[in-house]
Enzyme design. Structure first.
Site, PDB file in Angstrom:
ATOM      1  N   ARG A   1     -23.994 -20.556  12.289  1.00 51.17           N
ATOM      2  CA  ARG A   1     -23.248 -21.558  11.532  1.00 51.17           C
ATOM      3  C   ARG A   1     -23.600 -22.938  12.069  1.00 51.17           C
ATOM      4  NH1 ARG A   1     -17.105 -20.067  10.617  1.00 51.17           N
ATOM      5  NH2 ARG A   1     -18.107 -18.202   9.799  1.00 51.17           N
TER       6      ARG A   1
ATOM      7  N   SER B   1     -17.722 -19.670   5.916  1.00 52.49           N
ATOM      8  CA  SER B   1     -16.332 -19.229   5.832  1.00 52.49           C
ATOM      9  C   SER B   1     -15.397 -20.325   5.332  1.00 52.49           C
ATOM     10  CB  SER B   1     -15.899 -18.675   7.183  1.00 52.49           C
ATOM     11  OG  SER B   1     -14.656 -18.046   7.070  1.00 52.49           O
TER      12      SER B   1
ATOM     13  N   LYS C   1     -25.423 -14.936   7.831  1.00 53.42           N
ATOM     14  CA  LYS C   1     -25.010 -13.826   8.676  1.00 53.42           C
ATOM     15  C   LYS C   1     -25.689 -12.559   8.209  1.00 53.42           C
ATOM     16  CE  LYS C   1     -20.721 -12.156   7.962  1.00 53.42           C
ATOM     17  NZ  LYS C   1     -19.296 -11.869   8.142  1.00 53.42           N
TER      18      LYS C   1
ATOM     19  N   ASP D   1      -9.989 -17.933   1.585  1.00 55.91           N
ATOM     20  CA  ASP D   1     -10.887 -18.977   2.107  1.00 55.91           C
ATOM     21  C   ASP D   1     -12.216 -19.049   1.357  1.00 55.91           C
ATOM     22  OD1 ASP D   1     -12.021 -16.627   3.085  1.00 55.91           O
ATOM     23  OD2 ASP D   1     -12.789 -17.605   4.884  1.00 55.91           O
TER      24      ASP D   1
ATOM     25  N   ARG E   1     -10.518 -14.279   4.289  1.00 59.83           N
ATOM     26  CA  ARG E   1      -9.234 -14.598   4.924  1.00 59.83           C
ATOM     27  C   ARG E   1      -8.109 -14.650   3.900  1.00 59.83           C
ATOM     28  NH1 ARG E   1      -9.940 -18.989   9.711  1.00 59.83           N
ATOM     29  NH2 ARG E   1     -11.675 -17.960  10.751  1.00 59.83           N
TER      30      ARG E   1
ATOM     31  N   GLU F   1      -6.747 -10.175  12.563  1.00 57.01           N
ATOM     32  CA  GLU F   1      -6.896 -11.275  13.513  1.00 57.01           C
ATOM     33  C   GLU F   1      -5.869 -12.345  13.181  1.00 57.01           C
ATOM     34  OE1 GLU F   1     -10.982 -12.110  15.163  1.00 57.01           O
ATOM     35  OE2 GLU F   1     -11.398 -12.015  13.015  1.00 57.01           O
TER      36      GLU F   1
HETATM   37  C1  G1P Z   1     -12.765 -17.902  14.269  1.00 53.98           C
HETATM   38  C2  G1P Z   1     -11.517 -17.054  14.425  1.00 53.98           C
HETATM   39  C3  G1P Z   1     -11.895 -15.594  14.542  1.00 53.98           C
HETATM   40  C4  G1P Z   1     -12.758 -15.186  13.360  1.00 53.98           C
HETATM   41  C5  G1P Z   1     -13.926 -16.138  13.208  1.00 53.98           C
HETATM   42  C6  G1P Z   1     -14.719 -15.848  11.949  1.00 53.98           C
HETATM   43  O1  G1P Z   1     -13.578 -17.758  15.406  1.00 53.98           O
HETATM   44  O2  G1P Z   1     -10.759 -17.452  15.529  1.00 53.98           O
HETATM   45  O3  G1P Z   1     -10.733 -14.835  14.600  1.00 53.98           O
HETATM   46  O4  G1P Z   1     -13.246 -13.896  13.524  1.00 53.98           O
HETATM   47  O5  G1P Z   1     -13.469 -17.478  13.140  1.00 53.98           O
HETATM   48  O6  G1P Z   1     -13.960 -15.986  10.797  1.00 53.98           O
HETATM   49  P1  G1P Z   1     -13.578 -18.810  16.636  1.00 53.98           P
HETATM   50  O7  G1P Z   1     -13.889 -20.150  16.027  1.00 53.98           O
HETATM   51  O8  G1P Z   1     -12.202 -18.795  17.198  1.00 53.98           O
HETATM   52  O9  G1P Z   1     -14.623 -18.296  17.557  1.00 53.98           O
HETATM   53 ZN    ZN Z   2     -14.189 -16.417   5.792  1.00 52.14          ZN
END
Ligand code: G1P
Ligand code: ZN
Length: 543
Positions: free
Chosen positions: A22, A113, A126, A277, A282, A363
């Site tokens: 990303r 995302s 990804k 999202d 999400r 999560e």
């Molecule tokens: C964040 C979220 C995590 C999720 C990820 C991808 O990652 O906290 O739970 O799996 O986005 O959607 P982080 O930025 O905290 O590493």
């Molecule tokens: Zn997402």
């Protein structure tokens, strides 16, 4: 059509994080960037020759162009077939489903995302493996290693394909199958949930709003909620995907989905509100006047999933990421099923799901899912909630009150300090790590530490050890805090401080969340020295 072999050099900064690669969109747009990464993926999986893949994304800026490059490269690398969503669109859970449905060798999902989209915003790519889930760490490590050594990539010299109509076409010797992005996903949902019962509830006057946030779930929610389930037109808000998500953050939380939140807290609130999202994995769930934290949502779904046909046989177990509150553990313990605590990132659930050890996962970052795919799934969570509401015939608030009276309440909030200079964030964690073993027994801002450690996870299926997964501090009186650095940011480092305070079944469950957390919050501020080190007295975002 001719295959070109283009000489290239490794490009810095292609290390996949929590959920793939990303970066800023302009970085992805730099000459050779996508090509290098895609070639590294093919090299890392033993080549693409003879293989089949799924490709699709959330429709953000650069999605369409990147997909054309991937198709040309897949063809030049010898892939036999690529299944691609119409107009390049596939939600992440729908892509996961297609990989499994067609037994492909994996897939590439283009999305950042919930991060904003646009030429000056974020992009992501990804690789998911044949089980439909994000590549596990050994695969992402191999991809990264190949990005460091790649010296050429293969690409077909050809024009762009028209992806606007479903059907098969050829690209060199490869077949490109353009598919309706919604159809197979919707069919899967119909096997899991009692659509008749939900349809009846809606016909009897139950009202809802789903905010697609100008992102990929618009077409899915329109087809399922307004189409198959008969909710009135206008139930789905911001339903047309746009390249920049209407200029907003397609992040379903009370901060970024504020319009929906305001509606849900007003006199005019419908019975149920939800949002999803950018890439549709999400979810946010809101009742009339009541926001449901993702951790609580996971716990409620675990306690009630058996009410939906797809889960009528009960659950094998439930897994949560380490910073997610312990609410789902309490349910699992009471109903006598397994529960697991995994590092952050959906990829850690894959083995547990594949081995049949768990059925539900979640999560705290608004991700919930089950063994129906190998990604979290926003619309799925909404449908499971609706199925439960249709069976129990009570309000969202009544479900929560009842849940807390049975299991107790885990007050929960995440505080994010964004774009902290990386060396400062690293220093904060290193300082804390050095003091961890001395913390137990000490008091900070009136709270006594009962235990402190750094989370390390041994995968119960393949034994892989993942260390340094975040610092856990528990306090007497059943409070807990977790500190970790984000793996998905694209600017500096985001420090995440997770706070929770348990209130047993007989306690007051109507307190204001941030007030209920003030004790643990102050204690962690003192322990970590966050204000002194970062110069911030307040987090940027509290969810
Ligand atoms: C964040 C979220 C995590 C999720 C990820 C991808 O990652 O906290 O739970 O799996 O986005 O959607 P982080 O930025 O905290 O590493
Ligand atoms: Zn997402």
């Amino acid at each position: 059509m001719k295959t070109e072999i283009v000489t290239t050099k490794p490009i810095e900064g292609q290390k996949p994080g929590t959920s793939g690669l990303r970066k800023k969109t302009r970085m992805f747009m730099a000459p050779g960037y996508v090509e290098n990464f895609v070639q590294a993926i093919f090299n890392a999986i033993g080549g693409a020759a003879g293989k089949t893949f799924v490709v699709g994304g959330d429709g953000r800026f650069f999605n369409a162009a990147a997909i054309q490059t991937i198709l040309r490269m897949a063809a030049a690398n010898g892939a036999v077939r690529v299944i691609v969503g119409q107009n390049g669109l596939l939600s992440t859970p729908a892509a996961s489903h297609l990989i499994r449905l067609h037994g492909t060798d994996g897939g590439m999902i283009l999305s950042a995302s919930h991060n904003p989209g646009g030429v000056d915003q974020d992009f992501g790519l990804k690789f998911n493996t044949a089980n439909g889930g994000p590549a596990p760490e050994n695969v992402t490590e191999a991809i990264f290693a190949h990005t460091r050594t790649v010296d050429s990539y293969r690409i077909l010299k050809s024009g762009d394909l028209d992806l606007s109509t479903p059907g098969a076409q050829s690209l060199g010797t490869m077949t490109v199958d353009v598919v309706d992005p919604v159809q197979d996903y919707q069919a899967l949902m119909e096997t899991l949930f009692d659509f008749d019962k939900i349809r009846k509830m809606l016909a009897n006057g139950f009202t809802l709003r789903f905010d697609a946030m100008h992102a990929v779930t618009g077409p899915y929610a329109k087809a399922v909620l307004e189409g198959a389930l008969g909710a009135p037109d206008g139930t789905v808000l911001n339903a047309i995907p746009s390249e920049d998500f209407g200029g907003g953050h397609p992040d379903p939380n009370p901060v970024w989905a504020k319009t929906l939140m305001d509606l849900m807290m007003s006199e005019a609130a419908p019975d149920f509100g939800a949002a999803s999202d950018g890439d549709g994995d999400r979810n946010m769930i809101v009742g009339r006047g009541l926001y449901i934290t993702p951790s609580d949502s996971l716990a409620v779904l675990a306690a009630n999933a058996h009410l939906a046909p797809g889960y009528a046989a009960g659950l094998a177990g439930v897994a949560r990421s380490m910073p997610t509150s312990r609410a789902s553990d309490r349910v699992a313990e009471r109903i006598g099923i397994r529960h697991y605590e995994t590092p952050t990132g959906w990829k850690f659930f894959g083995n547990l799901l594949d081995a049949g050890l768990v059925t539900l996962c979640g999560e705290e970052s608004a991700g919930t899912g089950s063994d129906h795919v190998r990604e979290k799934d926003g619309l799925w969570a909404v449908l499971l909630w609706l199925n439960i509401l249709a069976e129990r015939k009570v309000s969202v608030a009544e479900i929560m009150t009842d849940h807390w009276r049975t299991y107790g309440r885990d007050y929960y909030s995440r505080h994010d300090y964004e774009a902290v200079p990386s060396e400062i964030a690293e220093r904060l964690m290193a300082d804390l790590r050095a003091r961890l073993t001395d913390l137990a027994g000490q008091s900070f801002a009136g709270q006594t530490v009962s235990a402190a450690d750094e989370f390390s996870y041994t995968d119960p299926v393949d034994g892989t050890v993942s260390s340094n997964q975040g610092i856990r501090i528990t306090f007497e009186g059943d409070a807990r805090s977790v500190l970790r650095l984000s793996g998905t940011g694209t600017e500096g480092t985001t420090l995440r401080v997770y706070l929770e305070q348990y209130a047993p079944p007989s306690a007051d469950h109507k307190r204001h969340t941030q007030e209920a957390l003030i004790g643990v919050r102050n204690a962690v501020a003192e322990i970590s020295g966050v204000a002194t080190l970062t110069g911030r007295t307040q987090p940027d975002v509290m969810t």
